[in-house]
Design a protein around this motif. Structure first.
Motif, PDB file in Angstrom:
ATOM      1  N   LYS A  61       0.890  -1.161   0.000  1.00 30.60           N
ATOM      2  CA  LYS A  61       0.000   0.000   0.000  1.00 30.60           C
ATOM      3  C   LYS A  61       0.916   1.195   0.000  1.00 30.60           C
ATOM      4  O   LYS A  61       1.787   1.299   0.854  1.00 30.60           O
ATOM      5  CB  LYS A  61      -0.835  -0.025   1.281  1.00 30.60           C
TER       6      LYS A  61
ATOM      7  N   LEU B 260       2.727  -9.930   8.482  1.00 32.21           N
ATOM      8  CA  LEU B 260       2.747 -10.414   7.097  1.00 32.21           C
ATOM      9  C   LEU B 260       4.047 -11.183   6.819  1.00 32.21           C
ATOM     10  O   LEU B 260       4.019 -12.319   6.314  1.00 32.21           O
ATOM     11  CB  LEU B 260       2.595  -9.221   6.141  1.00 32.21           C
TER      12      LEU B 260
ATOM     13  N   ASN C 152       4.185 -14.564   8.516  1.00 36.64           N
ATOM     14  CA  ASN C 152       3.350 -15.537   7.795  1.00 36.64           C
ATOM     15  C   ASN C 152       4.038 -16.021   6.519  1.00 36.64           C
ATOM     16  O   ASN C 152       3.993 -17.202   6.181  1.00 36.64           O
ATOM     17  CB  ASN C 152       2.005 -14.915   7.415  1.00 36.64           C
TER      18      ASN C 152
ATOM     19  N   SER D 234      -0.449 -17.389  -4.973  1.00 36.97           N
ATOM     20  CA  SER D 234      -1.183 -17.904  -3.819  1.00 36.97           C
ATOM     21  C   SER D 234      -2.499 -17.146  -3.579  1.00 36.97           C
ATOM     22  O   SER D 234      -2.563 -15.927  -3.749  1.00 36.97           O
ATOM     23  CB  SER D 234      -0.287 -17.779  -2.582  1.00 36.97           C
ATOM     24  N   ASN D 235      -3.526 -17.902  -3.164  1.00 37.33           N
ATOM     25  CA  ASN D 235      -4.801 -17.260  -2.816  1.00 37.33           C
ATOM     26  C   ASN D 235      -4.949 -17.103  -1.314  1.00 37.33           C
ATOM     27  O   ASN D 235      -6.005 -16.727  -0.821  1.00 37.33           O
ATOM     28  CB  ASN D 235      -5.979 -18.111  -3.327  1.00 37.33           C
ATOM     29  N   ASP D 236      -3.884 -17.427  -0.580  1.00 37.27           N
ATOM     30  CA  ASP D 236      -3.920 -17.361   0.875  1.00 37.27           C
ATOM     31  C   ASP D 236      -4.365 -15.964   1.318  1.00 37.27           C
ATOM     32  O   ASP D 236      -3.926 -14.955   0.758  1.00 37.27           O
ATOM     33  CB  ASP D 236      -2.504 -17.661   1.416  1.00 37.27           C
ATOM     34  N   GLU D 237      -5.229 -15.902   2.335  1.00 38.69           N
ATOM     35  CA  GLU D 237      -5.764 -14.595   2.731  1.00 38.69           C
ATOM     36  C   GLU D 237      -4.705 -13.660   3.326  1.00 38.69           C
ATOM     37  O   GLU D 237      -4.909 -12.447   3.387  1.00 38.69           O
ATOM     38  CB  GLU D 237      -6.949 -14.747   3.690  1.00 38.69           C
ATOM     39  N   ILE D 238      -3.547 -14.229   3.692  1.00 39.86           N
ATOM     40  CA  ILE D 238      -2.488 -13.325   4.198  1.00 39.86           C
ATOM     41  C   ILE D 238      -2.019 -12.345   3.116  1.00 39.86           C
ATOM     42  O   ILE D 238      -1.456 -11.308   3.415  1.00 39.86           O
ATOM     43  CB  ILE D 238      -1.259 -14.091   4.775  1.00 39.86           C
ATOM     44  N   PHE D 239      -2.272 -12.708   1.855  1.00 40.27           N
ATOM     45  CA  PHE D 239      -1.817 -11.832   0.766  1.00 40.27           C
ATOM     46  C   PHE D 239      -2.933 -10.919   0.245  1.00 40.27           C
ATOM     47  O   PHE D 239      -2.783 -10.308  -0.822  1.00 40.27           O
ATOM     48  CB  PHE D 239      -1.257 -12.666  -0.392  1.00 40.27           C
ATOM     49  N   GLU D 240      -4.008 -10.839   1.023  1.00 38.53           N
ATOM     50  CA  GLU D 240      -5.172 -10.062   0.599  1.00 38.53           C
ATOM     51  C   GLU D 240      -4.790  -8.649   0.125  1.00 38.53           C
ATOM     52  O   GLU D 240      -5.295  -8.149  -0.873  1.00 38.53           O
ATOM     53  CB  GLU D 240      -6.106  -9.971   1.804  1.00 38.53           C
ATOM     54  N   LYS D 241      -3.876  -8.002   0.862  1.00 42.38           N
ATOM     55  CA  LYS D 241      -3.556  -6.602   0.528  1.00 42.38           C
ATOM     56  C   LYS D 241      -2.288  -6.480  -0.325  1.00 42.38           C
ATOM     57  O   LYS D 241      -1.782  -5.384  -0.554  1.00 42.38           O
ATOM     58  CB  LYS D 241      -3.355  -5.811   1.828  1.00 42.38           C
TER      59      LYS D 241
ATOM     60  N   THR E 187      -0.157  -6.792  -3.789  1.00 36.21           N
ATOM     61  CA  THR E 187      -0.173  -6.950  -5.248  1.00 36.21           C
ATOM     62  C   THR E 187       1.235  -7.354  -5.658  1.00 36.21           C
ATOM     63  O   THR E 187       2.186  -6.581  -5.483  1.00 36.21           O
ATOM     64  CB  THR E 187      -0.515  -5.609  -5.937  1.00 36.21           C
TER      65      THR E 187
END
Ligand SMILES: Nc1ncnc2c1ncn2[C@@H]1O[C@H](COP(=O)(O)OP(=O)(O)OP(=O)(O)O)[C@@H](O)[C@H]1O
Ligand SMILES: C[C@@](O)(CCOP(=O)(O)O)CC(=O)O
Length: 438
Positions: free
Chosen positions: A270, A369, A372, A406-413, A415
């Motif tokens: 971000k 992050l 993880n 990866s689709n892991d939610e830890i990488f939600e934010k 890019t």
């Protein structure tokens, strides 16, 4: 018209943030496959003109008429009221450097800039391609498009310096020649510092020029001692010529590359951290907390050196099981453990600065992050590059690792940026590859 093209890579400072500002500390700077490009054409002319077009940013154009002041210094003046200090200071320095050699030759120079997609957010952009290249085109002017932090201004200054220097040196401008690279580096550092209004560590310009390097900075006095022609009526070109050509800058730029079987993955988190403010806060914390702050720097430096040495050992090792150990989350080898521990030592001490200096070098969200990320298979180590903050993460993984998918939610934010580590800095490119982008 002669036509040539050049490119220079973006950067990630994997270890050495803040410490690199001091000439006594080494840093590990990785050049990236995201590049800035310049395509230059020129002819002799009655009037000295330099036009720079950055079509990807709402057709941004800067047009300079070059005049001489009372001391015969070349002064570029933008004729449409558009401002780009990086472009202006580059023209100012290159033209004055070559003033004596070029006698009174005047040129009409036209330079097109192209910027790979990694440097800016792709939001609201459209791509245009030919069969060689693809670039993102934005609806907004350059200052309004969010950056990813790969050092766009350093790359811009480096490719513009290359383009303008090639006008003067012609065939002698060979980017494989170390003295040509040194000249471009020196002039680009001066222009970049003047445009930024401060003398930073210069690691970004050094990586744009020389590629992936171990870097130890030059003394800031070299640039600070150049005359300010707004205050002193003097021949600037004489001082600049000495600094560009005859001065030993006494800095380290030793080539490095990531060990075989490993690759770099960069994640944009971000944008929002302001490097200048962070540097000021870290410096204040350092001064207010001496001598303990020096011990913290010492521990960070130990970590930096351990990291650099362990990558060097990995580059030389014949042990073929190491990559499997990382892929299987079963790291046992001393050198891999050492590389991990080195980064942990650096991060631990950056967290001390974060807390005590009230400056978000490694803020809690980034700590979580990164921790993880370290649990994923294929990951050797992970860090906050450069000044840290909320901007980005850098991960060193095995070549087989596909963490960026990866689709892991830890990488939600996060890019993930489409780039890789590269060895070389400035490259000469084929000028036709930038034509007919549709
Ligand atoms: N493609 C481009 N065309 C024209 N000017 C550019 C281009 N890319 C960068 N610039 C110039 O560089 C400025 C951005 O420099 P700034 O130092 O703020 O960011 P940066 O170098 O990308 O920072 P960071 O080191 O954090 O990545 C722009 O405002 C513009 O003046
Ligand atoms: C904090 C500092 O050491 C690094 C800044 O790096 P970056 O722009 O965040 O990649 C400042 C500098 O080297 O000029």
């Amino acid at each position: 018209m002669n036509k040539r093209a050049f490119s220079a890579p973006g950067k990630a400072l994997l270890v050495g943030g803040y410490l690199v500002l001091d000439p006594k500390y080494q840093s590990y700077v990785v050049a990236l496959s995201s590049r800035m490009h310049s395509v230059v054409q020129f002819k002799e002319s009655e009037q000295f003109k330099v036009k720079v077009l950055s079509a990807q940013f709402d057709n941004d154009t800067w047009e300079y008429l070059v005049e001489k002041d009372e001391q015969e210094n070349f002064i570029p003046k933008e004729i449409n009221g558009k401002n780009n200090p990086f472009v202006e200071k580059t023209i100012f320095n290159v033209l004055n450097y070559f003033k004596h050699a070029s006698k009174d030759t005047k040129y009409d120079v036209s330079i097109e800039i192209f910027s790979d997609s990694g440097f800016h957010s792709k939001d609201e952009s459209v791509t245009k391609s030919n069969d060689k290249k693809t670039f993102n085109f934005h609806k907004k002017t350059i200052t309004k498009v969010p950056k990813t932090g790969l050092g766009s201004s350093a790359c811009l200054v480096t490719v513009l310096t290359s383009a303008l220097t090639s006008v003067y040196l012609g065939d002698e401008f060979d980017v494989k020649n170390e003295s040509v690279l040194s000249l471009v580096h020196n002039l680009a550092q001066v222009a970049h510092c003047q445009a930024q209004g401060k003398v930073g560590s210069g690691f970004d310009v050094a990586a744009a020029t020389f590629g992936s390097i171990l870097y130890q900075r030059f003394s800031p006095d070299l640039i600070n001692e150049l005359p300010n022609i707004k205050e002193v009526k003097t021949d600037y070109s004489e001082s600049l010529y000495k600094l560009g050509k005859d001065t030993n800058w006494n800095f380290t730029h030793k080539r490095i590359h990531l060990p075989k079987g490993l690759k770099l993955v960069m994640g944009d988190v971000k944008s929002g951290s302001e490097t200048t403010k962070m540097v000021a806060k870290v410096k204040k914390w350092y001064q207010d907390n001496l001598p303990r702050s020096e011990e913290v720097y010492h521990k960070i430096n130990q970590g930096n050196i351990k990291f650099i040495e362990s990558l060097d050992t990995l580059n030389k090792t014949k042990d073929t099981t190491l990559i499997d150990q990382i892929d299987n989350k079963d790291i046992e080898s001393d050198v891999l453990l050492e590389a991990r521990a080195a980064i942990e030592q650096i991060r631990e001490n950056f967290r001390i600065i974060t807390k005590e200096g009230d400056v978000d070098v490694e803020p809690l969200v980034q700590t979580e992050l990164l921790n993880n990320v370290l649990n994923q298979s294929g990951v050797l180590t992970a860090m906050i590059p450069g000044a840290g903050g909320y901007d980005a993460i850098a991960i060193i993984v095995t070549e087989n690792c596909e963490i960026q998918k990866s689709n892991d939610e830890i990488f939600e934010k996060v890019t993930f940026l489409d780039l890789k580590q590269e060895d070389l800095g400035i490259l000469e490119e084929h000028p036709d590859y930038y034509e007919n982008l549709l």
